[in-house]
Design a protein around this motif. Structure first.
Motif, PDB file in Angstrom:
ATOM      1  N   ARG A   1      29.936 -19.875   5.318  1.00 27.29           N
ATOM      2  CA  ARG A   1      29.218 -20.297   6.514  1.00 27.29           C
ATOM      3  C   ARG A   1      28.507 -19.119   7.182  1.00 27.29           C
ATOM      4  NH1 ARG A   1      31.286 -25.563   8.009  1.00 27.29           N
ATOM      5  NH2 ARG A   1      30.213 -25.372  10.009  1.00 27.29           N
ATOM      6  N   TRP A   2      29.111 -17.950   7.128  1.00 30.47           N
ATOM      7  CA  TRP A   2      28.473 -16.769   7.713  1.00 30.47           C
ATOM      8  C   TRP A   2      27.177 -16.437   6.984  1.00 30.47           C
ATOM      9  CZ3 TRP A   2      27.645 -13.661  11.507  1.00 30.47           C
ATOM     10  CH2 TRP A   2      27.222 -12.349  11.299  1.00 30.47           C
ATOM     11  N   LEU A   3      27.202 -16.452   5.663  1.00 29.32           N
ATOM     12  CA  LEU A   3      25.985 -16.183   4.896  1.00 29.32           C
ATOM     13  C   LEU A   3      24.955 -17.285   5.103  1.00 29.32           C
ATOM     14  CD1 LEU A   3      27.525 -14.871   1.540  1.00 29.32           C
ATOM     15  CD2 LEU A   3      26.570 -13.532   3.435  1.00 29.32           C
ATOM     16  N   ALA A   4      25.401 -18.526   5.247  1.00 30.94           N
ATOM     17  CA  ALA A   4      24.466 -19.628   5.490  1.00 30.94           C
ATOM     18  C   ALA A   4      23.760 -19.461   6.830  1.00 30.94           C
ATOM     19  CB  ALA A   4      25.210 -20.962   5.427  1.00 30.94           C
ATOM     20  N   VAL A   5      24.503 -19.083   7.871  1.00 31.08           N
ATOM     21  CA  VAL A   5      23.892 -18.885   9.186  1.00 31.08           C
ATOM     22  C   VAL A   5      22.921 -17.713   9.155  1.00 31.08           C
ATOM     23  CG1 VAL A   5      24.387 -18.231  11.569  1.00 31.08           C
ATOM     24  CG2 VAL A   5      25.773 -19.968  10.447  1.00 31.08           C
ATOM     25  N   LEU A   6      23.287 -16.628   8.472  1.00 34.98           N
ATOM     26  CA  LEU A   6      22.361 -15.501   8.326  1.00 34.98           C
ATOM     27  C   LEU A   6      21.085 -15.935   7.602  1.00 34.98           C
ATOM     28  CD1 LEU A   6      24.657 -12.470   7.396  1.00 34.98           C
ATOM     29  CD2 LEU A   6      23.592 -12.994   9.598  1.00 34.98           C
ATOM     30  N   GLY A   7      21.228 -16.770   6.570  1.00 36.12           N
ATOM     31  CA  GLY A   7      20.045 -17.262   5.861  1.00 36.12           C
ATOM     32  C   GLY A   7      19.173 -18.142   6.736  1.00 36.12           C
ATOM     33  N   ILE A   8      19.786 -18.975   7.579  1.00 35.47           N
ATOM     34  CA  ILE A   8      19.010 -19.824   8.484  1.00 35.47           C
ATOM     35  C   ILE A   8      18.231 -18.967   9.475  1.00 35.47           C
ATOM     36  CG2 ILE A   8      19.212 -21.525  10.335  1.00 35.47           C
ATOM     37  CD1 ILE A   8      21.610 -22.679   8.817  1.00 35.47           C
TER      38      ILE A   8
ATOM     39  N   ILE B   1      18.443 -26.718  16.243  1.00 36.29           N
ATOM     40  CA  ILE B   1      19.583 -25.870  15.900  1.00 36.29           C
ATOM     41  C   ILE B   1      20.854 -26.334  16.595  1.00 36.29           C
ATOM     42  CG2 ILE B   1      20.431 -23.492  15.915  1.00 36.29           C
ATOM     43  CD1 ILE B   1      17.537 -22.554  15.891  1.00 36.29           C
ATOM     44  N   ARG B   2      20.721 -26.755  17.853  1.00 36.43           N
ATOM     45  CA  ARG B   2      21.826 -27.299  18.640  1.00 36.43           C
ATOM     46  C   ARG B   2      22.960 -26.289  18.814  1.00 36.43           C
ATOM     47  NH1 ARG B   2      19.876 -31.047  15.001  1.00 36.43           N
ATOM     48  NH2 ARG B   2      18.762 -32.731  16.017  1.00 36.43           N
ATOM     49  N   ASP B   3      22.567 -25.052  19.038  1.00 37.97           N
ATOM     50  CA  ASP B   3      23.547 -24.010  19.290  1.00 37.97           C
ATOM     51  C   ASP B   3      22.893 -22.943  20.158  1.00 37.97           C
ATOM     52  OD1 ASP B   3      26.339 -22.833  18.348  1.00 37.97           O
ATOM     53  OD2 ASP B   3      24.886 -21.189  18.316  1.00 37.97           O
ATOM     54  N   TRP B   4      23.505 -22.658  21.320  1.00 36.25           N
ATOM     55  CA  TRP B   4      22.910 -21.723  22.268  1.00 36.25           C
ATOM     56  C   TRP B   4      22.855 -20.321  21.713  1.00 36.25           C
ATOM     57  CZ3 TRP B   4      24.384 -17.372  25.035  1.00 36.25           C
ATOM     58  CH2 TRP B   4      23.580 -17.037  26.114  1.00 36.25           C
ATOM     59  N   TRP B   5      23.938 -19.879  21.059  1.00 36.47           N
ATOM     60  CA  TRP B   5      23.994 -18.515  20.564  1.00 36.47           C
ATOM     61  C   TRP B   5      22.968 -18.271  19.468  1.00 36.47           C
ATOM     62  CZ3 TRP B   5      25.970 -14.481  22.817  1.00 36.47           C
ATOM     63  CH2 TRP B   5      27.014 -14.628  23.720  1.00 36.47           C
TER      64      TRP B   5
ATOM     65  N   ASP C   1      24.442 -30.542   6.562  1.00 39.80           N
ATOM     66  CA  ASP C   1      25.207 -31.408   5.661  1.00 39.80           C
ATOM     67  C   ASP C   1      25.701 -30.637   4.445  1.00 39.80           C
ATOM     68  OD1 ASP C   1      24.922 -33.588   7.261  1.00 39.80           O
ATOM     69  OD2 ASP C   1      23.248 -34.454   6.164  1.00 39.80           O
ATOM     70  N   PHE C   2      24.796 -29.894   3.835  1.00 41.56           N
ATOM     71  CA  PHE C   2      25.131 -29.158   2.615  1.00 41.56           C
ATOM     72  C   PHE C   2      26.139 -28.049   2.895  1.00 41.56           C
ATOM     73  CE2 PHE C   2      24.090 -25.767  -0.503  1.00 41.56           C
ATOM     74  CZ  PHE C   2      24.435 -26.449  -1.656  1.00 41.56           C
ATOM     75  N   MET C   3      26.054 -27.429   4.055  1.00 38.58           N
ATOM     76  CA  MET C   3      26.957 -26.331   4.384  1.00 38.58           C
ATOM     77  C   MET C   3      28.317 -26.849   4.852  1.00 38.58           C
ATOM     78  SD  MET C   3      26.585 -23.476   7.400  1.00 38.58           S
ATOM     79  CE  MET C   3      26.979 -24.739   8.619  1.00 38.58           C
ATOM     80  N   ASP C   4      28.328 -27.921   5.618  1.00 32.29           N
ATOM     81  CA  ASP C   4      29.566 -28.381   6.223  1.00 32.29           C
ATOM     82  C   ASP C   4      30.422 -29.205   5.272  1.00 32.29           C
ATOM     83  OD1 ASP C   4      31.052 -28.475   8.784  1.00 32.29           O
ATOM     84  OD2 ASP C   4      30.825 -30.639   8.513  1.00 32.29           O
ATOM     85  N   ASP C   5      29.807 -29.910   4.360  1.00 32.17           N
ATOM     86  CA  ASP C   5      30.573 -30.772   3.458  1.00 32.17           C
ATOM     87  C   ASP C   5      29.980 -30.694   2.051  1.00 32.17           C
ATOM     88  OD1 ASP C   5      32.329 -32.540   2.437  1.00 32.17           O
ATOM     89  OD2 ASP C   5      31.605 -34.292   3.504  1.00 32.17           O
ATOM     90  N   PRO C   6      30.170 -29.584   1.335  1.00 32.58           N
ATOM     91  CA  PRO C   6      29.575 -29.450  -0.009  1.00 32.58           C
ATOM     92  C   PRO C   6      30.194 -30.384  -1.038  1.00 32.58           C
ATOM     93  CG  PRO C   6      31.035 -27.604   0.461  1.00 32.58           C
ATOM     94  CD  PRO C   6      30.925 -28.393   1.734  1.00 32.58           C
ATOM     95  N   LYS C   7      31.403 -30.888  -0.773  1.00 32.98           N
ATOM     96  CA  LYS C   7      32.006 -31.805  -1.735  1.00 32.98           C
ATOM     97  C   LYS C   7      31.296 -33.153  -1.734  1.00 32.98           C
ATOM     98  CE  LYS C   7      36.613 -29.740  -1.559  1.00 32.98           C
ATOM     99  NZ  LYS C   7      38.057 -29.969  -1.291  1.00 32.98           N
TER     100      LYS C   7
ATOM    101  N   ARG D   1      30.221 -22.634  13.372  1.00 32.74           N
ATOM    102  CA  ARG D   1      31.391 -21.796  13.089  1.00 32.74           C
ATOM    103  C   ARG D   1      31.061 -20.713  12.058  1.00 32.74           C
ATOM    104  NH1 ARG D   1      33.525 -26.831  12.330  1.00 32.74           N
ATOM    105  NH2 ARG D   1      34.057 -26.330  10.175  1.00 32.74           N
ATOM    106  N   PRO D   2      30.140 -19.798  12.354  1.00 30.93           N
ATOM    107  CA  PRO D   2      29.739 -18.807  11.346  1.00 30.93           C
ATOM    108  C   PRO D   2      30.854 -17.845  10.957  1.00 30.93           C
ATOM    109  CG  PRO D   2      28.799 -18.260  13.481  1.00 30.93           C
ATOM    110  CD  PRO D   2      29.420 -19.612  13.633  1.00 30.93           C
TER     111      PRO D   2
END
Length: 502
Positions: A308-315, A206-210, A362-368, A301-302
């Motif tokens: 990004r907020w919904l993606a983090v909740l899904g993870i 995950i690489r995120d403490w929170w 990758d998919f969340m940070d750069d969808p283009k 950055r949720p």
């Protein structure tokens, strides 16, 4: 430094060992991943001399020749046994091995290249095999599915009692004069280092403490909520919050974050093994082969956007569901916690989870650039859902046990607060730019995008921020509602009668 995507990643799959250049000269070429041009976080610079060896070349014909020789030997030189069950097992294993040989040589490379791209292609094929196995189990009856496990291990297929971790929860038991702290020592089993190691690896994923701490605490709340369904969720309070959250999980997260900090500072300079003059350098180069090719910092950055907020909740939801599946699967399939299949499943998710998290990021940070979800992430999500469906089918009575009313109240309150915060943060909150702008002190509101001009732009959530933006700063800075009303009337009066305002 350069723009990057996710850590542990690189597109270049070459591993330097021995120079294959005809001139025999190696040039230090700065390598970068192609997605680095489309990212916002920082990637470390990577220097690679570009050497390539036998182990990093394609060996499709070699693998095909060896596989063909093995099949010819089994067909012409080996006598087929007359045991139907043995031949069935052998045929299934052989089919899986042929599929793995094909996948390791022909499957698409993922984001990871160390220690070798074939290693990650192997786990991709194992993921496909495991998902197919779960689908097979899902389509069986409850009795047949449990009895099928005996073909894997004859000791399975027998109901096992679950261990209760509750009972006497005294840290210091004065009634036991021999060992008053026996309750603590009883909990010091093999699951303590397993918890530590598991959260150490999850932190590297995950690489995120929170996010790690939220998942850790949320799972303890889930154990509280579901202890009426699974007896082994019933633990002492200090086992939940001291042994698990603070000691095992907390220490694992701390060590994981320290490892991430070391990886972010480590220089990534790769040389061919035969280009290193000293034996110490060669041993160090071999050891570093099991570290990332390059390093890219995760920036989830949720709160930066609703997507990004919904993606983090899904993870977080999928992580918690996969954790629960570990306990429920062994409960419905009658597998003891110490069985090797339970350990193999954990090893499987250790190797699959890192790649899946990289592809999700990758998919969340750069969808283009990454227009579709990665293959390993897709399979990991499918496996998690399939495991849960097996639990639902094999023991619906346990899942339908009524949850205590106070537990339901707590969960409804938590979900309600999340919804309220989501609406406030992404639809009502004051406008807060990512970087400091000239308008950062203007007390603006965020104007949500409207899809339709006729209906969307007439909605209150769109019109109100636009009208607020048109008010002068003195009106927006009113300290109280009465002052705001006075200033607003003065402003409207000045618009209607500009000549009378002195």
């Amino acid at each position: 430094s350069r723009r990057g995507g996710v850590n542990n990643g690189s597109v270049d799959s070459g591993c330097p060992d021995q120079s294959s250049s005809s001139a025999g000269r190696a040039k230090m070429v700065k390598q970068s991943s192609k997605e680095s041009l489309h990212r916002r976080n920082t990637e470390t610079e990577v220097f690679d001399d570009g050497t390539n060896t036998f182990f990093w070349r394609a060996h499709t014909l070699t693998v095909l020749f060896i596989l063909t020789c093995a099949l010819v030997y089994v067909t012409l030189l080996e006598e087929t046994p007359q045991d139907t069950a043995y031949n069935t097992k052998r045929g299934i294993v052989a089919s899986i091995l042929v599929f793995l040989c094909f996948g390791v040589t022909q499957a698409k490379d993922g984001p990871f290249t160390r220690p070798h791209p074939a290693y990650w292609r192997f786990w991709l094929c194992v993921t496909v095999v495991y998902e197919l196995f779960l689908i097979f189990i899902l389509f069986q009856t409850v009795h047949d599915g449990r009895q099928f496990m005996k073909y894997i291990d004859p000791n399975l297929g027998v109901p096992l009692p679950e261990r209760d971790y509750g009972g006497n929860c005294l840290i210091y038991d004065p009634g036991n004069t021999t060992d008053p702290f026996h309750n603590i020592w009883d909990k010091m089993d093999g699951f303590v280092p397993a918890h530590f190691l598991g959260w150490y690896i999850k932190t590297l994923m995950i690489r995120d403490w929170w996010m790690c701490m939220i998942i850790s605490v949320m799972f303890e709340f889930l154990e509280y909520s579901l202890e009426h369904q699974l007896p082994n969720f019933s633990e002492c309070w200090w086992d939940h919050w001291i042994m698990d959250v603070l000691v095992c999980n907390g220490l694992g997260i701390y060590c994981g974050m320290k490892t991430l900090a070391w990886l972010s500072m480590k220089p990534y300079q790769w040389q061919g093994l035969w280009n290193i003059p000293t034996y110490k350098g060669k041993i160090k180069r071999i050891a570093f082969q099991f570290t990332p090719y390059s390093w890219v910092k995760f920036e989830w950055r949720p709160a930066s956007s609703l997507r990004r907020w919904l993606a983090v909740l899904g993870i977080i939801f999928m992580f918690l569901l996969a954790e629960l599946n570990t306990f429920y699967l062994k409960f419905v399939l009658w597998m003891p916690p110490e069985h090797y299949l339970v350990l193999l499943r954990l090893v499987f998710f250790v190797n699959v989870g890192g790649v899946a998290m990289r592809e999700i990021y990758d998919f969340m940070d750069d969808p283009k650039f990454h227009k579709k979800l990665g293959q390993q992430a897709w399979l990991a999500a499918a496996i998690t859902v399939t495991e849960f469906l097996i639990v639902v089918k094999y023991d619906p009575n346990t899942l339908m046990l009524p949850i205590p009313f106070f537990v339901m109240q707590c969960w409804f309150l938590g979900i309600f607060l999340i919804l309220i915060w989501t609406v406030w943060r992404f639809f009502i909150r004051p406008y807060v730019p990512v970087r400091t702008l000239r308008s950062s002190d203007q007390h603006l509101l965020l104007v949500p995008p409207a899809r339709y001009r006729a209906r969307g732009e007439r909605a209150f959530s769109v019109c109100a921020p636009k009208l607020w933006k048109q008010l002068p700063l003195t009106v927006r800075l009113a300290p109280s509602p009465p002052t705001f009303k006075v200033r607003l009337k003065t402003y409207f009066y000045s618009l209607a009668y500009p000549a009378e305002i002195v």
